[in-house]
Scaffold this motif. Structure first.
Motif, short mmCIF file in Angstrom:
data_model
loop_
_atom_site.label_atom_id
_atom_site.label_comp_id
_atom_site.label_asym_id
_atom_site.label_seq_id
_atom_site.Cartn_x
_atom_site.Cartn_y
_atom_site.Cartn_z
N HIS A 139 35.47 43.50 37.24
CA HIS A 139 35.73 42.37 36.32
C HIS A 139 37.03 42.61 35.54
N SER A 140 38.07 43.04 36.26
CA SER A 140 39.30 43.48 35.59
C SER A 140 40.55 42.79 36.11
N GLN A 141 40.41 41.66 36.80
CA GLN A 141 41.60 41.04 37.38
C GLN A 141 42.60 40.60 36.33
N ALA A 142 42.16 40.14 35.17
CA ALA A 142 43.11 39.72 34.13
C ALA A 142 43.98 40.89 33.69
N ALA A 143 43.38 42.09 33.57
CA ALA A 143 44.15 43.27 33.19
C ALA A 143 45.12 43.67 34.29
N VAL A 144 44.67 43.61 35.55
CA VAL A 144 45.54 43.97 36.67
C VAL A 144 46.68 42.96 36.81
N ALA A 145 46.41 41.69 36.53
CA ALA A 145 47.47 40.69 36.57
C ALA A 145 48.55 41.01 35.54
N ALA A 146 48.13 41.51 34.38
CA ALA A 146 49.09 41.85 33.33
C ALA A 146 49.85 43.14 33.64
N TYR A 147 49.16 44.12 34.19
CA TYR A 147 49.76 45.42 34.52
C TYR A 147 49.34 45.76 35.96
N PRO A 148 50.13 45.29 36.95
CA PRO A 148 49.74 45.45 38.36
C PRO A 148 49.48 46.88 38.78
N GLU A 149 50.08 47.85 38.11
CA GLU A 149 49.88 49.25 38.49
C GLU A 149 48.46 49.72 38.25
N LEU A 150 47.65 48.94 37.52
CA LEU A 150 46.24 49.30 37.32
C LEU A 150 45.40 49.05 38.56
N GLY A 151 45.91 48.24 39.48
CA GLY A 151 45.15 47.88 40.67
C GLY A 151 45.34 48.88 41.80
N ASN A 152 44.69 48.60 42.89
CA ASN A 152 44.75 49.46 44.08
C ASN A 152 45.96 49.05 44.92
N THR A 153 47.11 49.45 44.47
CA THR A 153 48.37 48.99 45.05
C THR A 153 48.62 49.51 46.46
N ASP A 154 47.86 50.52 46.88
CA ASP A 154 48.04 51.02 48.24
C ASP A 154 47.30 50.19 49.28
N VAL A 155 46.49 49.22 48.81
CA VAL A 155 45.80 48.36 49.78
C VAL A 155 45.99 46.87 49.50
N VAL A 156 46.53 46.50 48.35
CA VAL A 156 46.70 45.08 48.02
C VAL A 156 47.95 44.93 47.17
N ASP A 157 48.64 43.82 47.34
CA ASP A 157 49.83 43.51 46.54
C ASP A 157 49.38 42.89 45.22
N THR A 158 49.27 43.72 44.21
CA THR A 158 48.76 43.24 42.92
C THR A 158 49.83 42.52 42.11
N SER A 159 51.09 42.58 42.53
CA SER A 159 52.16 41.91 41.77
C SER A 159 52.01 40.40 41.79
N ALA A 160 51.25 39.88 42.76
CA ALA A 160 51.09 38.43 42.87
C ALA A 160 49.85 37.92 42.15
N LEU A 161 49.09 38.82 41.53
CA LEU A 161 47.84 38.39 40.91
C LEU A 161 48.08 37.66 39.59
N ALA A 162 47.17 36.76 39.28
CA ALA A 162 47.09 36.09 37.98
C ALA A 162 45.64 36.16 37.52
N PRO A 163 45.37 35.93 36.24
CA PRO A 163 43.97 35.83 35.83
C PRO A 163 43.24 34.82 36.72
N TRP A 164 42.05 35.18 37.10
CA TRP A 164 41.31 34.42 38.11
C TRP A 164 40.94 33.04 37.60
N ASP A 165 41.05 32.03 38.47
CA ASP A 165 40.69 30.66 38.08
C ASP A 165 39.37 30.22 38.69
N ARG A 166 38.62 31.17 39.24
CA ARG A 166 37.32 30.86 39.83
C ARG A 166 36.23 31.64 39.10
N TRP A 167 34.97 31.28 39.40
CA TRP A 167 33.83 32.02 38.87
C TRP A 167 33.27 32.91 39.97
N GLY A 168 32.63 33.98 39.56
CA GLY A 168 32.07 34.90 40.53
C GLY A 168 32.55 36.32 40.26
#
Length: 543
Positions: free
Chosen positions: A249-278
């Motif tokens: 439940h941390s996509q908003a944080a990863v969108a703000a600081y992409p280095e928090l994500g799993n950058t070796d398997v996904v391009d987190t630089s393109a993330l934004a806070p999620w606009d869906r539920w789930g």
């Protein structure tokens, strides 16, 4: 006298005994420990009655006297005794909190108009002669308010604190971060709110048929806003427990600081806070840098929130990215862990130790049991009773909040008029008959159930009116479960509860401006025709 929650002992005076009358000469006397409650009582009753209610010296006739009495402390710091006769009102508490809850009972005895912000009549304002002896069953009587999915401005949170106080609930669990939004200012990491606090659009309803609201949605609390919220709650003997959700439940944080994500398997630089539920699959990585980042976040959180308890989520963390991540797999090997569940447990244990070193206690959802439970952790059992039972038997404290009983986003009735119907039906009576402590626990194990909590998740609640509709009147029933020791569910007197609601408590909610669901069903403007939900058939399991 139609009190909600009902007290343990209520003894009306013999017939013919005169009531106490509040008038222009009525004063409020308090000892040093009860001064905050005296100011609160004079403020709310002064607004409702138009009476000045100035301070007085103890012992004067015609006063409302508030004081802590060691004789009441044997029943706990929140115990109180209230005595009313023609000469005055005496409220004695086992501690300052007990005095406050006794003052809340006095307010109820004055009638629903005592909950207004301006006087409806000139009086007289009378209190019936009575003796009330009372104390709560649980020391954690909470409500989770999810401000991450839909932001509730500060004034709305302050209002909900007052509503909790009116129902003798004493914990506000603020769900401050999630995939869809980050709601707390962190000075060291400004992008958490610059980027993470708003999303470009939101889903309206649930499921594939849901439409889009194309308005950007967002907001956050400054640290001073949150200090104000904490102080407002403390004056009402309510603890605010912050939740910073990790590692899922941390996509908003990863969108703000992409280095928090799993950058070796996904391009987190393109993330934004999620606009869906789930449940987003974009979770935190497990690097030392991420641990340090959240230690810095929590350092600022602890400066704002004095609560002994800090909730770190730990729920619904998909492991797909960790399974695919070479860095995560190396970490598993270096630590000698068996799998990704143990990796999450290691992550949670790190912050359990970190918080313990600072005199705080970690709370997590029952998923933190997987892979091994952190030594000092408190388990919030939401997936039924099983997690709480396991934790209690292992000697861990538990807050019971099983979804089938305490999730107030679940629909309240069958039928097409219920707005955005979710899951199974949970009626007012269903909530009233909730028993938090399973009879499978021994007395020693049951002592680890420190409390109960109702959870208000706001994916489909895009306004304060929507929150009111789903929270009330069920929160009033929950408050009685949390406060009053009750016999087994089959023996609970729901008819008596309904009588008290009809006779006075709905009128109190009206006076407080709460847009609750009427017993007859939603009012026309409370419906959401055409907005899909996700209802389930039948009844949920009892345990």
């Amino acid at each position: 006298m139609h009190l909600v929650p009902a007290p343990r002992e209520f003894q009306p005076a013999p017939a013919g005994e005169a009531p106490f009358v509040l008038g222009p000469g009525t004063r409020v006397a308090a000892d040093a420990a009860s001064g905050t409650t005296a100011r609160w009582l004079s403020s709310v009753l002064g607004a409702a009655t138009g009476l000045p209610l100035p301070p007085a010296a103890a012992g004067e006739e015609g006063t409302v006297t508030l004081r802590v009495d060691e004789r009441r402390a044997a029943r706990g710091p929140e115990a109180y005794e209230l005595t009313v006769d023609a000469t005055g009102v005496l409220i004695e508490g086992g501690g300052p909190a007990g005095v406050f809850w006794g003052a809340g009972t006095l307010r109820q005895l004055l009638g629903p108009a005592a909950f207004r912000r301006a006087p409806l009549h000139d009086g007289p304002w009378t209190v019936p002669p009575v003796r009330v002896v009372d104390a709560p069953r649980f020391r954690w009587r909470g409500m989770l308010l999810d401000v991450a999915r839909h932001f509730m401005p500060k004034d709305g949170v302050l209002r909900y604190i007052d509503l909790l106080a009116a129902h003798k609930l004493n914990v506000l669990h603020l769900h401050l971060t999630d995939d869809q939004g980050w709601r707390i200012q962190i000075r060291r990491y400004p992008r958490l709110t610059e980027v993470g606090s708003w999303r470009a659009r939101s889903r309206i309803g649930l499921g594939d048929a849901a439409a889009w609201d194309e308005r950007p949605h967002g907001g956050y609390y400054t640290q001073d806003d949150l200090r104000e919220i904490v102080a407002h709650a403390a004056a009402r003997h309510i603890t605010v427990v912050p939740e910073i959700d990790v590692p899922g439940h941390s996509q908003a944080a990863v969108a703000a600081y992409p280095e928090l994500g799993n950058t070796d398997v996904v391009d987190t630089s393109a993330l934004a806070p999620w606009d869906r539920w789930g449940i987003s699959r974009n979770v935190l990585n497990v690097s030392d840098a991420t641990l340090e980042f959240y230690e810095n976040v929590l350092t600022e959180v602890l400066e704002v929130f004095p609560s002994e308890y800090v909730h770190l989520g730990g729920d619904e963390c998909p492991k797909d990215q960790w399974r695919a991540s070479p860095a995560a797999q190396r970490r598993i090997g270096e630590l000698g862990l068996a799998d990704e569940d143990e990796l999450q447990s290691w992550f949670v244990r790190h912050f359990d130790r970190w918080l313990a070193d600072r005199g705080r206690r970690l709370v997590g959802w029952d998923e933190i049991l997987a892979g091994g439970l952190a030594p000092g952790a408190v388990v919030a059992s939401w997936q039924g009773y099983a997690g709480g039972v396991t934790a209690a038997r292992a000697g861990h404290d538990v807050v019971m909040c099983p979804e089938q009983h305490t999730y107030l986003d679940w629909r309240q009735a069958e039928g097409p008029d219920e707005p955005v119907p979710i899951a199974h039906v949970r009626t007012l009576e269903d909530v009233y008959r909730f028993e938090p402590v399973p009879d499978s626990l021994s007395e020693a194990e049951a002592a680890h159930v420190i409390g109960v909590q109702a959870n208000v998740w706001t994916e489909t609640m895009d306004s304060a009116r929507a929150v009111d509709y789903l929270a009330f009147p069920r929160l009033a029933a929950f408050a009685e479960v949390a406060w009053r020791p009750l016999p087994p569910p089959a023996e609970r007197d729901f008819a008596d509860f309904e009588r008290r609601m009809d006779a006075a408590h709905y009128a109190r909610l009206d006076a407080l401006g709460v847009e609750y669901r009427p017993p007859s069903g939603p009012r026309p403007w409370q419906r959401r025709p055409g907005v899909p939900g996700r209802p389930r058939e039948g009844r949920p399991p009892a345990r």
